[in-house]
Design a protein around this motif. Sequence first.
Motif, mmCIF file in Angstrom:
data_model
loop_
_atom_site.group_PDB
_atom_site.id
_atom_site.type_symbol
_atom_site.label_atom_id
_atom_site.label_comp_id
_atom_site.label_asym_id
_atom_site.label_seq_id
_atom_site.Cartn_x
_atom_site.Cartn_y
_atom_site.Cartn_z
ATOM 1 N N LYS A 95 3.399 11.114 1.817
ATOM 2 C CA LYS A 95 2.332 10.791 2.772
ATOM 3 C C LYS A 95 1.205 10.046 2.073
ATOM 4 C CE LYS A 95 2.903 14.574 5.929
ATOM 5 N NZ LYS A 95 2.443 15.939 6.092
ATOM 6 N N CYS A 96 0.825 10.582 0.913
ATOM 7 C CA CYS A 96 -0.245 9.974 0.123
ATOM 8 C C CYS A 96 0.033 8.506 -0.132
ATOM 9 C CB CYS A 96 -0.264 10.644 -1.251
ATOM 10 S SG CYS A 96 -1.591 11.721 -1.491
ATOM 11 N N THR A 97 1.264 8.227 -0.554
ATOM 12 C CA THR A 97 1.614 6.861 -0.892
ATOM 13 C C THR A 97 1.553 5.964 0.342
ATOM 14 O OG1 THR A 97 3.183 7.924 -2.348
ATOM 15 C CG2 THR A 97 3.267 5.547 -2.248
ATOM 16 N N ASP A 98 2.092 6.464 1.451
ATOM 17 C CA ASP A 98 2.047 5.680 2.686
ATOM 18 C C ASP A 98 0.621 5.326 3.058
ATOM 19 O OD1 ASP A 98 4.698 5.748 2.911
ATOM 20 O OD2 ASP A 98 4.813 7.267 4.479
ATOM 21 N N ILE A 99 -0.246 6.336 2.988
ATOM 22 C CA ILE A 99 -1.633 6.136 3.401
ATOM 23 C C ILE A 99 -2.331 5.145 2.479
ATOM 24 C CG2 ILE A 99 -3.828 7.292 3.721
ATOM 25 C CD1 ILE A 99 -2.155 9.866 4.250
ATOM 26 N N MET A 100 -2.085 5.335 1.185
ATOM 27 C CA MET A 100 -2.708 4.450 0.200
ATOM 28 C C MET A 100 -2.222 3.025 0.401
ATOM 29 S SD MET A 100 -4.798 4.638 -2.224
ATOM 30 C CE MET A 100 -5.395 3.965 -3.718
ATOM 31 N N GLU A 101 -0.932 2.868 0.612
ATOM 32 C CA GLU A 101 -0.369 1.539 0.801
ATOM 33 C C GLU A 101 -0.994 0.857 2.008
ATOM 34 O OE1 GLU A 101 3.975 1.186 0.954
ATOM 35 O OE2 GLU A 101 3.976 1.963 -1.091
ATOM 36 N N LYS A 102 -1.081 1.616 3.077
ATOM 37 C CA LYS A 102 -1.642 1.060 4.305
ATOM 38 C C LYS A 102 -3.090 0.604 4.055
ATOM 39 C CE LYS A 102 -2.618 2.286 9.044
ATOM 40 N NZ LYS A 102 -3.365 3.387 9.632
ATOM 41 N N HIS A 103 -3.821 1.471 3.374
ATOM 42 C CA HIS A 103 -5.231 1.190 3.092
ATOM 43 C C HIS A 103 -5.379 -0.089 2.260
ATOM 44 C CE1 HIS A 103 -9.336 1.644 1.930
ATOM 45 N NE2 HIS A 103 -9.082 2.105 0.728
ATOM 46 N N LEU A 104 -4.604 -0.187 1.185
ATOM 47 C CA LEU A 104 -4.716 -1.363 0.321
ATOM 48 C C LEU A 104 -4.169 -2.599 1.013
ATOM 49 C CD1 LEU A 104 -3.729 0.174 -3.115
ATOM 50 C CD2 LEU A 104 -5.983 -0.583 -2.390
ATOM 51 N N GLN A 105 -3.119 -2.371 1.788
ATOM 52 C CA GLN A 105 -2.509 -3.473 2.523
ATOM 53 C C GLN A 105 -3.530 -4.149 3.437
ATOM 54 O OE1 GLN A 105 0.145 -5.658 2.341
ATOM 55 N NE2 GLN A 105 1.275 -3.775 1.916
ATOM 56 N N GLN A 106 -4.184 -3.316 4.260
ATOM 57 C CA GLN A 106 -5.055 -3.939 5.250
ATOM 58 C C GLN A 106 -6.375 -4.410 4.670
ATOM 59 O OE1 GLN A 106 -5.257 -0.968 8.287
ATOM 60 N NE2 GLN A 106 -6.905 0.171 7.351
ATOM 61 N N SER A 107 -6.819 -3.804 3.558
ATOM 62 C CA SER A 107 -8.105 -4.295 3.059
ATOM 63 C C SER A 107 -7.964 -5.391 2.012
ATOM 64 C CB SER A 107 -8.970 -3.142 2.536
ATOM 65 O OG SER A 107 -8.219 -2.175 1.912
ATOM 66 N N VAL A 108 -6.865 -5.414 1.254
ATOM 67 C CA VAL A 108 -6.746 -6.469 0.247
ATOM 68 C C VAL A 108 -5.486 -7.316 0.436
ATOM 69 C CG1 VAL A 108 -6.788 -6.996 -2.209
ATOM 70 C CG2 VAL A 108 -7.805 -4.890 -1.418
ATOM 71 N N LEU A 109 -4.346 -6.663 0.309
ATOM 72 C CA LEU A 109 -3.101 -7.406 0.096
ATOM 73 C C LEU A 109 -2.766 -8.384 1.216
ATOM 74 C CD1 LEU A 109 -1.226 -4.355 -1.368
ATOM 75 C CD2 LEU A 109 -1.991 -6.374 -2.604
ATOM 76 N N ALA A 110 -2.959 -7.940 2.466
ATOM 77 C CA ALA A 110 -2.595 -8.818 3.584
ATOM 78 C C ALA A 110 -3.476 -10.055 3.622
ATOM 79 C CB ALA A 110 -2.695 -8.056 4.894
ATOM 80 N N ARG A 111 -4.621 -9.991 2.956
ATOM 81 C CA ARG A 111 -5.539 -11.126 3.008
ATOM 82 C C ARG A 111 -5.347 -12.075 1.830
ATOM 83 N NH1 ARG A 111 -11.179 -8.247 3.711
ATOM 84 N NH2 ARG A 111 -11.920 -10.364 4.114
ATOM 85 N N LEU A 112 -4.451 -11.715 0.925
ATOM 86 C CA LEU A 112 -4.181 -12.585 -0.220
ATOM 87 C C LEU A 112 -3.075 -13.572 0.137
ATOM 88 C CD1 LEU A 112 -4.254 -10.080 -3.219
ATOM 89 C CD2 LEU A 112 -6.017 -11.686 -2.521
ATOM 90 N N PRO A 113 -2.991 -14.675 -0.620
ATOM 91 C CA PRO A 113 -1.940 -15.662 -0.341
ATOM 92 C C PRO A 113 -0.540 -15.089 -0.557
ATOM 93 C CG PRO A 113 -3.456 -16.440 -2.054
ATOM 94 C CD PRO A 113 -3.889 -15.078 -1.698
ATOM 95 N N TYR A 114 0.437 -15.732 0.058
ATOM 96 C CA TYR A 114 1.819 -15.316 -0.098
ATOM 97 C C TYR A 114 2.211 -15.358 -1.572
ATOM 98 C CZ TYR A 114 6.855 -15.434 -0.078
ATOM 99 O OH TYR A 114 8.160 -15.155 -0.345
#
Lengths: 220, 197
Positions: free
Chosen positions: A126-145
């Motif tokens: 659960k921890c990993t899922d939550i962390m991934e989601k958090h980093l995904q939406q605040s950083v990773l999704a906004r970075l270039p491909y």
Amino acid sequence: MASGSEEAFWTEEDAQSLAETTDVELLKRAWRNEKAAPEILSFQANLVQRSREQIQLLEETVEELSGNASDDLIISLYQMDLDRALFLLRSYLRVRLQKIEKYMLHISKTQLWNRLSEQEQKFAEKCTDIMEKHLQQSVLARLPYGYQSILKQSISSEEDDMVPEPQLDTFVFCKSKGSVGAFQLDDTGDEIVDLVADDLYVLRYKSIKGLVEGGQIDLV
Amino acid sequence: MYGRRASQLVRELASSESGQLTAFNNDLFDQVIKECNEHQVQLQSLLRKIQDDGLDIQTTKNADHFGAVAHHLSLIRNKRCLMAYMHNRAEIIRSLRWKVGPVLPQEIQQKLSYSEEEYFKNHSTALESYMSELDLDLTVDMVPPKDPYIQVRVLDDIGDVLLGDQSASLMRNSVHSLKRTDAEQFISQGLMEEFLE
């Protein structure tokens, strides 16, 4: 005088060896090791199970005693014993959780995963899922491909180079229970330490990792 | 200079008091993200230029190649800084769950970004489901016990509360002797303090 002290010495010795094998003492050891080790150690499933049973027993005793109006002092002694056992157990589980929180990605993709209890594994997932989601939406999704991986710095990295790992070459204080003898600290065999029982050492965790896992040496 | 803003972001972490959260720096954060995407545009155009010149990307070592490498490395560095910023803040946010409890006071909540607020809630739920599976509350008993009972002074009118098998009337400024485990939850909520004579 002489015989008296000798007698006292023996009973003390007996009491000590007896005390070292009680579950409270074992739990204390597991807790100390867990607190001092930089990485997560194997979950002491049976020990935790037994400790919980004993805690329950203690709880019942306290309840019973306070029910039939026994001596307050005795109740409070039992209560204190209970509180201490509970603290140890809670702290043990807590230290583990905090390590899981910190190194979840590292733990979930290495052998360390098998050291977790079933519940801890669920928590880690659960921890990993939550962390991934958090980093995904605040950083990773906004970075270039090509730069969006949580594990790799970029698509051109060959291995996972963004996963926080515990520092295994940190120094720890340790005490050996029995005499281990000459022990090789590094691969080349340049550094050899003679581990004598009950002596205190400051060594790199990495080099005595095996001894800690095998229960031959205790961290303090 | 490339990567300057990102390092400012990390420096902000380093200079703040350990365990204390500063307000989420939205402006700077967005600027760094923007910088990343600009690097990517530059990087792609340089790579295209190499291709247009009819050269092999893998082996060419001309000015365009090194320009592209500089952009790539700056981008990676920015990413690391952004991730370090989020990661370290997430660590502090998790520690708040242990120190403060499942509900954050307003002044702390203001410092979080939207995603961080969500992260705190989700993480807190994950922790709670672990504890309920174990049937053991791990958030109490944070310090080794000395005496099973402690003296506390009540800071706010709490009213009648059932503690164990007896009820206590916890009025403001009254002093009680409570079981430490019972008192801890009130203390962490700021409703009581330990009373030392």
